[in-house]
Design a protein around this motif. Structure first.
Motif, PDB file in Angstrom:
ATOM      1  N   VAL A  57       0.848  -1.202   0.000  1.00 19.43           N
ATOM      2  CA  VAL A  57       0.000   0.000   0.000  1.00 19.43           C
ATOM      3  C   VAL A  57       0.875   1.240   0.000  1.00 19.43           C
ATOM      4  CG1 VAL A  57      -1.652   1.356   1.368  1.00 19.43           C
ATOM      5  CG2 VAL A  57      -2.007  -1.109   1.077  1.00 19.43           C
ATOM      6  N   SER A  58       1.901   1.244   0.825  1.00 19.81           N
ATOM      7  CA  SER A  58       2.826   2.386   0.921  1.00 19.81           C
ATOM      8  C   SER A  58       3.502   2.680  -0.415  1.00 19.81           C
ATOM      9  CB  SER A  58       3.879   2.090   1.990  1.00 19.81           C
ATOM     10  OG  SER A  58       4.965   2.949   1.900  1.00 19.81           O
ATOM     11  N   ALA A  59       3.763   1.641  -1.191  1.00 22.27           N
ATOM     12  CA  ALA A  59       4.411   1.804  -2.498  1.00 22.27           C
ATOM     13  C   ALA A  59       3.411   2.173  -3.594  1.00 22.27           C
ATOM     14  CB  ALA A  59       5.148   0.523  -2.876  1.00 22.27           C
ATOM     15  N   GLY A  60       2.120   2.218  -3.256  1.00 24.83           N
ATOM     16  CA  GLY A  60       1.105   2.570  -4.246  1.00 24.83           C
ATOM     17  C   GLY A  60       0.737   1.433  -5.181  1.00 24.83           C
ATOM     18  N   LEU A  61       1.121   0.216  -4.824  1.00 25.64           N
ATOM     19  CA  LEU A  61       0.846  -0.933  -5.691  1.00 25.64           C
ATOM     20  C   LEU A  61      -0.548  -1.510  -5.475  1.00 25.64           C
ATOM     21  CD1 LEU A  61       4.339  -2.561  -5.350  1.00 25.64           C
ATOM     22  CD2 LEU A  61       3.340  -1.696  -7.482  1.00 25.64           C
ATOM     23  N   ILE A  62      -1.055  -1.389  -4.252  1.00 26.37           N
ATOM     24  CA  ILE A  62      -2.420  -1.819  -3.971  1.00 26.37           C
ATOM     25  C   ILE A  62      -3.103  -0.776  -3.106  1.00 26.37           C
ATOM     26  CG2 ILE A  62      -1.890  -4.291  -4.145  1.00 26.37           C
ATOM     27  CD1 ILE A  62      -2.009  -4.494  -1.131  1.00 26.37           C
ATOM     28  N   LYS A  63      -4.433  -0.846  -3.079  1.00 37.07           N
ATOM     29  CA  LYS A  63      -5.219  -0.023  -2.167  1.00 37.07           C
ATOM     30  C   LYS A  63      -6.128  -0.961  -1.403  1.00 37.07           C
ATOM     31  CE  LYS A  63      -8.651   0.967  -5.718  1.00 37.07           C
ATOM     32  NZ  LYS A  63      -9.276   1.999  -6.519  1.00 37.07           N
ATOM     33  N   GLN A  64      -6.743  -0.436  -0.362  1.00 39.05           N
ATOM     34  CA  GLN A  64      -7.645  -1.257   0.432  1.00 39.05           C
ATOM     35  C   GLN A  64      -9.019  -0.593   0.500  1.00 39.05           C
ATOM     36  OE1 GLN A  64      -5.056  -1.798   3.975  1.00 39.05           O
ATOM     37  NE2 GLN A  64      -5.189  -3.963   3.443  1.00 39.05           N
ATOM     38  N   ARG A  65     -10.048  -1.444   0.544  1.00 36.70           N
ATOM     39  CA  ARG A  65     -11.426  -0.968   0.635  1.00 36.70           C
ATOM     40  C   ARG A  65     -12.128  -1.808   1.697  1.00 36.70           C
ATOM     41  NH1 ARG A  65     -13.339  -3.007  -3.907  1.00 36.70           N
ATOM     42  NH2 ARG A  65     -14.562  -4.638  -2.932  1.00 36.70           N
ATOM     43  N   ARG A  66     -12.868  -1.131   2.551  1.00 36.71           N
ATOM     44  CA  ARG A  66     -13.602  -1.834   3.598  1.00 36.71           C
ATOM     45  C   ARG A  66     -15.076  -1.908   3.223  1.00 36.71           C
ATOM     46  NH1 ARG A  66     -12.541  -3.712   8.337  1.00 36.71           N
ATOM     47  NH2 ARG A  66     -10.535  -2.685   8.548  1.00 36.71           N
ATOM     48  N   GLU A  67     -15.620  -3.110   3.335  1.00 33.46           N
ATOM     49  CA  GLU A  67     -17.053  -3.334   3.157  1.00 33.46           C
ATOM     50  C   GLU A  67     -17.542  -4.017   4.422  1.00 33.46           C
ATOM     51  OE1 GLU A  67     -18.192  -5.392  -0.416  1.00 33.46           O
ATOM     52  OE2 GLU A  67     -17.043  -4.024  -1.680  1.00 33.46           O
ATOM     53  N   GLY A  68     -18.217  -3.263   5.265  1.00 28.93           N
ATOM     54  CA  GLY A  68     -18.630  -3.803   6.556  1.00 28.93           C
ATOM     55  C   GLY A  68     -17.409  -4.171   7.374  1.00 28.93           C
ATOM     56  N   ARG A  69     -17.317  -5.443   7.740  1.00 32.55           N
ATOM     57  CA  ARG A  69     -16.166  -5.898   8.525  1.00 32.55           C
ATOM     58  C   ARG A  69     -15.066  -6.508   7.657  1.00 32.55           C
ATOM     59  NH1 ARG A  69     -18.177  -8.989  13.783  1.00 32.55           N
ATOM     60  NH2 ARG A  69     -16.126  -9.840  13.356  1.00 32.55           N
ATOM     61  N   THR A  70     -15.279  -6.521   6.353  1.00 29.54           N
ATOM     62  CA  THR A  70     -14.318  -7.167   5.447  1.00 29.54           C
ATOM     63  C   THR A  70     -13.433  -6.130   4.778  1.00 29.54           C
ATOM     64  OG1 THR A  70     -15.950  -8.902   5.028  1.00 29.54           O
ATOM     65  CG2 THR A  70     -14.087  -8.749   3.500  1.00 29.54           C
ATOM     66  N   LEU A  71     -12.137  -6.370   4.826  1.00 29.12           N
ATOM     67  CA  LEU A  71     -11.151  -5.496   4.191  1.00 29.12           C
ATOM     68  C   LEU A  71     -10.656  -6.174   2.924  1.00 29.12           C
ATOM     69  CD1 LEU A  71      -9.529  -2.858   4.536  1.00 29.12           C
ATOM     70  CD2 LEU A  71      -7.810  -4.199   5.767  1.00 29.12           C
ATOM     71  N   PHE A  72     -10.735  -5.459   1.808  1.00 31.81           N
ATOM     72  CA  PHE A  72     -10.307  -5.982   0.514  1.00 31.81           C
ATOM     73  C   PHE A  72      -9.013  -5.312   0.075  1.00 31.81           C
ATOM     74  CE2 PHE A  72     -14.772  -6.942   0.556  1.00 31.81           C
ATOM     75  CZ  PHE A  72     -14.874  -8.133  -0.143  1.00 31.81           C
ATOM     76  N   CYS A  73      -8.166  -6.069  -0.609  1.00 28.74           N
ATOM     77  CA  CYS A  73      -6.965  -5.552  -1.263  1.00 28.74           C
ATOM     78  C   CYS A  73      -7.253  -5.516  -2.758  1.00 28.74           C
ATOM     79  CB  CYS A  73      -5.763  -6.457  -1.003  1.00 28.74           C
ATOM     80  SG  CYS A  73      -5.234  -6.471   0.709  1.00 28.74           S
ATOM     81  N   ILE A  74      -6.952  -4.376  -3.375  1.00 26.61           N
ATOM     82  CA  ILE A  74      -7.225  -4.179  -4.793  1.00 26.61           C
ATOM     83  C   ILE A  74      -5.970  -3.640  -5.468  1.00 26.61           C
ATOM     84  CG2 ILE A  74      -8.681  -2.957  -6.461  1.00 26.61           C
ATOM     85  CD1 ILE A  74     -10.172  -2.684  -3.303  1.00 26.61           C
ATOM     86  N   THR A  75      -5.648  -4.202  -6.607  1.00 27.09           N
ATOM     87  CA  THR A  75      -4.481  -3.751  -7.363  1.00 27.09           C
ATOM     88  C   THR A  75      -4.689  -2.338  -7.892  1.00 27.09           C
ATOM     89  OG1 THR A  75      -4.037  -6.004  -8.088  1.00 27.09           O
ATOM     90  CG2 THR A  75      -3.003  -4.248  -9.360  1.00 27.09           C
ATOM     91  N   GLU A  76      -3.667  -1.520  -7.786  1.00 29.34           N
ATOM     92  CA  GLU A  76      -3.643  -0.210  -8.442  1.00 29.34           C
ATOM     93  C   GLU A  76      -3.072  -0.460  -9.837  1.00 29.34           C
ATOM     94  OE1 GLU A  76      -4.893   2.541  -7.596  1.00 29.34           O
ATOM     95  OE2 GLU A  76      -4.771   2.855  -5.435  1.00 29.34           O
ATOM     96  N   TYR A  77      -3.962  -0.773 -10.785  1.00 32.19           N
ATOM     97  CA  TYR A  77      -3.517  -1.168 -12.118  1.00 32.19           C
ATOM     98  C   TYR A  77      -2.779  -0.055 -12.860  1.00 32.19           C
ATOM     99  CZ  TYR A  77      -5.883  -5.587 -11.591  1.00 32.19           C
ATOM    100  OH  TYR A  77      -6.247  -6.839 -11.146  1.00 32.19           O
ATOM    101  N   ASP A  78      -3.102   1.205 -12.583  1.00 31.94           N
ATOM    102  CA  ASP A  78      -2.364   2.309 -13.210  1.00 31.94           C
ATOM    103  C   ASP A  78      -0.899   2.281 -12.786  1.00 31.94           C
ATOM    104  OD1 ASP A  78      -4.631   3.155 -14.530  1.00 31.94           O
ATOM    105  OD2 ASP A  78      -5.082   4.753 -13.090  1.00 31.94           O
ATOM    106  N   THR A  79      -0.666   1.990 -11.517  1.00 31.18           N
ATOM    107  CA  THR A  79       0.719   1.892 -11.025  1.00 31.18           C
ATOM    108  C   THR A  79       1.426   0.711 -11.671  1.00 31.18           C
ATOM    109  OG1 THR A  79       0.076   2.871  -8.908  1.00 31.18           O
ATOM    110  CG2 THR A  79       2.172   1.686  -8.978  1.00 31.18           C
TER     111      THR A  79
END
Length: 100
Positions: A57-79
């Motif tokens: 996340v710090s390197a900008g390679l992924i971001k995180q999204r929270r849905e309720g109690r679940t945390l998702f990791c998502i690729t930053e495809y532009d990066t």
């Protein structure tokens, strides 16, 4: 793209565990993958996974999204495209073509 940004991204991907995590997140597609599912899929202790995800996340390679109690990791495809593009853009730029 800033060379320091690219260097940080490549540095973070240089660790085998982070590369394995990143690859799994990329494979998950645009919807991402729940952290719990990532932990189960890769069989990594939660604290270890958290540490490595934080670095990505710090390197900008992924971001995180929270849905309720679940945390998702998502690729930053532009990066991802920027890093790949940085490496490809200069391919063979200095190659000398022999004269016939």
């Amino acid at each position: 793209m800033d060379i320091d940004f690219i260097a940080k991204a490549l540095k973070e991907l240089g660790h085998p565990t982070r590369l394995m995590i990143y690859r799994a997140v990329v494979r998950a597609g645009y919807q991402g993958i729940a952290v719990g599912g990532l932990q189960q899929k890769l069989d990594i202790p939660g604290s270890t996974l958290s540490h490595h995800v934080s670095s990505l996340v710090s390197a900008g390679l992924i971001k995180q999204r929270r849905e309720g109690r679940t945390l998702f990791c998502i690729t930053e495809y532009d990066t991802l495209q920027s890093v790949i593009g940085f490496l490809q853009d200069e391919c063979c730029a200095d190659e000398q073509i022999p004269k016939p």
